[in-house]
Every structure is written in structure tokens, then in C-alpha cells.
Design a protein around this motif. Structure first.
Motif, PDB file in Angstrom:
ATOM      1  N   TRP A 147       0.833  -1.193   0.000  1.00 35.22           N
ATOM      2  CA  TRP A 147       0.000   0.000   0.000  1.00 35.22           C
ATOM      3  C   TRP A 147       0.873   1.250   0.000  1.00 35.22           C
ATOM      4  O   TRP A 147       2.024   1.234   0.434  1.00 35.22           O
ATOM      5  CB  TRP A 147      -0.896   0.017   1.239  1.00 35.22           C
ATOM      6  N   THR A 148       0.307   2.352  -0.484  1.00 36.67           N
ATOM      7  CA  THR A 148       0.978   3.655  -0.515  1.00 36.67           C
ATOM      8  C   THR A 148       0.011   4.717  -0.022  1.00 36.67           C
ATOM      9  O   THR A 148      -1.188   4.628  -0.264  1.00 36.67           O
ATOM     10  CB  THR A 148       1.403   4.003  -1.967  1.00 36.67           C
ATOM     11  N   MET A 149       0.545   5.725   0.674  1.00 36.41           N
ATOM     12  CA  MET A 149      -0.266   6.867   1.085  1.00 36.41           C
ATOM     13  C   MET A 149       0.333   8.131   0.488  1.00 36.41           C
ATOM     14  O   MET A 149       1.548   8.315   0.521  1.00 36.41           O
ATOM     15  CB  MET A 149      -0.312   7.022   2.601  1.00 36.41           C
ATOM     16  N   THR A 150      -0.528   8.987  -0.072  1.00 38.83           N
ATOM     17  CA  THR A 150      -0.097  10.306  -0.496  1.00 38.83           C
ATOM     18  C   THR A 150      -0.857  11.333   0.329  1.00 38.83           C
ATOM     19  O   THR A 150      -2.059  11.184   0.572  1.00 38.83           O
ATOM     20  CB  THR A 150      -0.334  10.554  -1.998  1.00 38.83           C
ATOM     21  N   ALA A 151      -0.125  12.355   0.785  1.00 41.03           N
ATOM     22  CA  ALA A 151      -0.716  13.400   1.621  1.00 41.03           C
ATOM     23  C   ALA A 151       0.170  14.636   1.547  1.00 41.03           C
ATOM     24  O   ALA A 151       1.320  14.570   1.088  1.00 41.03           O
ATOM     25  CB  ALA A 151      -0.833  12.919   3.065  1.00 41.03           C
ATOM     26  N   HIS A 152      -0.351  15.753   2.018  1.00 42.72           N
ATOM     27  CA  HIS A 152       0.418  16.994   2.084  1.00 42.72           C
ATOM     28  C   HIS A 152       1.696  16.750   2.874  1.00 42.72           C
ATOM     29  O   HIS A 152       1.706  15.972   3.836  1.00 42.72           O
ATOM     30  CB  HIS A 152      -0.428  18.088   2.750  1.00 42.72           C
ATOM     31  N   LYS A 153       2.767  17.438   2.512  1.00 43.04           N
ATOM     32  CA  LYS A 153       4.073  17.198   3.128  1.00 43.04           C
ATOM     33  C   LYS A 153       4.106  17.493   4.628  1.00 43.04           C
ATOM     34  O   LYS A 153       4.956  16.984   5.347  1.00 43.04           O
ATOM     35  CB  LYS A 153       5.156  18.024   2.435  1.00 43.04           C
ATOM     36  N   ASP A 154       3.162  18.294   5.126  1.00 46.81           N
ATOM     37  CA  ASP A 154       3.146  18.632   6.546  1.00 46.81           C
ATOM     38  C   ASP A 154       2.414  17.604   7.413  1.00 46.81           C
ATOM     39  O   ASP A 154       2.383  17.738   8.626  1.00 46.81           O
ATOM     40  CB  ASP A 154       2.532  20.014   6.763  1.00 46.81           C
ATOM     41  N   HIS A 155       1.822  16.582   6.804  1.00 44.18           N
ATOM     42  CA  HIS A 155       1.263  15.476   7.579  1.00 44.18           C
ATOM     43  C   HIS A 155       2.419  14.609   8.074  1.00 44.18           C
ATOM     44  O   HIS A 155       3.454  14.489   7.407  1.00 44.18           O
ATOM     45  CB  HIS A 155       0.345  14.604   6.708  1.00 44.18           C
ATOM     46  N   ARG A 156       2.243  14.002   9.248  1.00 45.00           N
ATOM     47  CA  ARG A 156       3.241  13.075   9.779  1.00 45.00           C
ATOM     48  C   ARG A 156       2.573  11.720   9.988  1.00 45.00           C
ATOM     49  O   ARG A 156       1.502  11.645  10.585  1.00 45.00           O
ATOM     50  CB  ARG A 156       3.802  13.594  11.099  1.00 45.00           C
ATOM     51  N   LEU A 157       3.225  10.687   9.517  1.00 45.29           N
ATOM     52  CA  LEU A 157       2.685   9.330   9.605  1.00 45.29           C
ATOM     53  C   LEU A 157       3.566   8.498  10.529  1.00 45.29           C
ATOM     54  O   LEU A 157       4.785   8.455  10.357  1.00 45.29           O
ATOM     55  CB  LEU A 157       2.640   8.703   8.208  1.00 45.29           C
ATOM     56  N   TYR A 158       2.935   7.856  11.514  1.00 45.35           N
ATOM     57  CA  TYR A 158       3.643   6.972  12.437  1.00 45.35           C
ATOM     58  C   TYR A 158       3.044   5.576  12.323  1.00 45.35           C
ATOM     59  O   TYR A 158       1.847   5.431  12.076  1.00 45.35           O
ATOM     60  CB  TYR A 158       3.512   7.476  13.879  1.00 45.35           C
TER      61      TYR A 158
END
Length: 78
Positions: free
Chosen positions: A12-23
Motif C-alpha cells: 500500500w501507498t499513502m499520499t498526503a500533504h508534506k506537513d502530515h506526519r505518519l507513524y
């Protein structure tokens, strides 16, 4: 602004605005926005996404065929 792309478990891949943080903790993910609010909590499986938390105004789509999650929210302009 062009979104950033992050690889997740099981292809899977996630795309989001660069200011989102994924943990992540294994295949369990939490996405924070630019205000440090949890906007999405989910678990990725081979052929399924299990969403267990979303913020009230989160706009996102899940493309099952291509295994892509797209978060469409962006910070407001000052």
C-alpha cells in the motif's frame, strides 16, 4: 502543492500533504496533521484497509485496485 508519498505494509501507498506526519507500529498507522491533531488511524491488510479513527473534516479516498490512500486536506493559507 505536490503531495508526498509514503510506502506502507503489504504494497500500500499513502499520499498526503508534506506537513502530515505518519507513524506506524507494524501495519497499524496514525496520521497527524500540521496542528498535531490525529486525523486518521488505520490498519493495512493485504486486500483491505481498516479505518478506526478519522477527524470530522478529513477528505480521503482509498483506491483498492492500486492500493493507494490519498489524503486531500491541506493547511489553510494565512
Amino acid at each position: 502543492m505536490k503531495p508526498t508519498e509514503q510506502k506502507l505494509w503489504n504494497g500500500w501507498t499513502m499520499t498526503a500533504h508534506k506537513d502530515h506526519r505518519l507513524y506506524s507500529n507494524g501495519n497499524d498507522y496514525v496520521l497527524f496533521d500540521w496542528d498535531d491533531d490525529v486525523v486518521l488511524g488505520f490498519i493495512v491488510h493485504e486486500h483491505m484497509i481498516e479505518v478506526y479513527k478519522t477527524s470530522w473534516n478529513l477528505k480521503y479516498s482509498i483506491d483498492i485496485r492500486n492500493k493507494v490512500i490519498v489524503v486531500k486536506n491541506e493547511p489553510e493559507e494565512d
